[in-house]
Design an enzyme around this catalytic site. Structure first.
Site, mmCIF file in Angstrom:
data_model
loop_
_atom_site.group_PDB
_atom_site.id
_atom_site.type_symbol
_atom_site.label_atom_id
_atom_site.label_comp_id
_atom_site.label_asym_id
_atom_site.label_seq_id
_atom_site.Cartn_x
_atom_site.Cartn_y
_atom_site.Cartn_z
ATOM 1 N N CYS A 167 -4.784 -3.743 3.547
ATOM 2 C CA CYS A 167 -4.430 -3.259 4.887
ATOM 3 C C CYS A 167 -5.552 -3.440 5.920
ATOM 4 C CB CYS A 167 -3.989 -1.794 4.790
ATOM 5 S SG CYS A 167 -3.000 -1.221 6.204
ATOM 6 N N LYS A 222 -10.313 0.165 -1.948
ATOM 7 C CA LYS A 222 -10.346 -0.169 -0.525
ATOM 8 C C LYS A 222 -11.697 0.170 0.106
ATOM 9 C CE LYS A 222 -7.508 0.513 3.655
ATOM 10 N NZ LYS A 222 -6.341 1.251 4.189
ATOM 11 N N GLU A 234 0.843 -1.182 0.000
ATOM 12 C CA GLU A 234 0.000 0.000 0.000
ATOM 13 C C GLU A 234 0.891 1.249 0.000
ATOM 14 O OE1 GLU A 234 -3.963 1.455 2.430
ATOM 15 O OE2 GLU A 234 -2.331 0.552 3.576
#
Length: 274
Positions: A163, A122, A49
């Site tokens: 993440c 995301k 990321e």
């Protein structure tokens, strides 16, 4: 290139970086590590990321945003995949969103010919506050639609996540049966030291698949410190390779026979009732 039907094992690499505030410098670092991964036999490489920028301010990435299909970061990813003939999961990059002050934090996947194979924006946005340490991704990032995304590679179905998604097991269940889950990340040192490996191994064990996590790992120019520990985990939850800190690779194989052995010995996926 051999397919998995010709060879049981498919080599994958998690690339770890310590990204700076300079886009050109970060792309050079990524290019070097992608080349190293290819030279070591990787057929798929995953960047972390924010591989392209760890800004001094949260809104620095907004200024760097690109339109889908156009821009230097996307061009770099496509050309890198084609040059080295591998699958490239492009960490995350900022793409335009309908909000002028926010971007999508997006993973783009490129096949060995350099064509885009998948996109995932995301979904879960990180928020944390303790003492002087605080983060709120929602200020500069617009969440993606709540749909899981995956793509087919020679190793089988590959599930995408980013993440903070790691804390939400329902996303991985919604992906269905996968051979591999990838997790580009930039876990903070505080949360990573407490939860990173535990959560990664849990996702591998409960979904009986490989997990490949590519992280930021070190002290950044902007003062932020990330946990690192990029790793590959097998379907039994064993860590096959791990890079604690600094730029480099965590490398290993996704084995079809290992997946089948684990799932036959403990058929938990077939025993689900909910």
């Amino acid at each position: 290139m051999e397919t998995l039907s010709e060879k049981d094992e498919f080599c994958v690499a998690a690339i770890q970086t310590v990204s700076s505030t300079d886009l050109h410098e970060n792309l050079e670092q990524a290019a070097s590590l992608i080349r190293q991964a290819a030279e070591q036999g990787a057929q798929m490489a995953v960047l972390p990321e924010y591989f392209c920028l760890m800004g001094r301010r949260d809104d620095d990435k907004v200024a760097l945003r690109e339109r889908p299909g156009k821009g230097p970061i996307q061009q770099f990813l496509s050309e890198s995949a084609r040059r080295h003939g591998l699958w490239l999961v492009g960490g995350t990059l900022p793409l335009e969103s309908p909000d002028s002050g926010r971007i999508y934090n997006t993973t783009l996947v490129y096949d060995p010919q350099g064509s885009q194979a998948a996109r995932y924006d995301k979904i879960h946005l990180f928020g944390f506050r303790r003492g002087d340490e605080s983060y709120d991704e929602s200020v500069t990032i617009r969440p993606g639609v709540s749909e899981p995304q995956a793509f087919e590679a020679p190793c089988g179905k590959v599930g995408l996540s980013i993440c903070y998604d790691l804390r939400f097991p329902e996303l991985y269940r919604a992906l269905g049966e996968t051979s591999l889950i990838v997790v580009p990340a930039a876990f903070t040192y505080t949360t990573g030291s407490a939860h990173w490996e535990i959560l990664l191994r849990a996702r591998a064990i409960e979904n009986q698949c490989y997990v490949l996590a590519a992280a930021q790992g070190g002290k950044h120019e902007n003062g932020r410190r990330t946990w690192g520990h990029s790793m590959l985990i097998d379907p039994w939850g064993d860590v096959l390779d791990c890079l604690p800190e600094g730029p480099g690779l965590a490398l290993g194989n996704v084995s079809r026979s290992r997946l089948e052995d684990v799932r036959q010995a403990l058929p938990a996926l077939r025993h689900r009732t909910l």
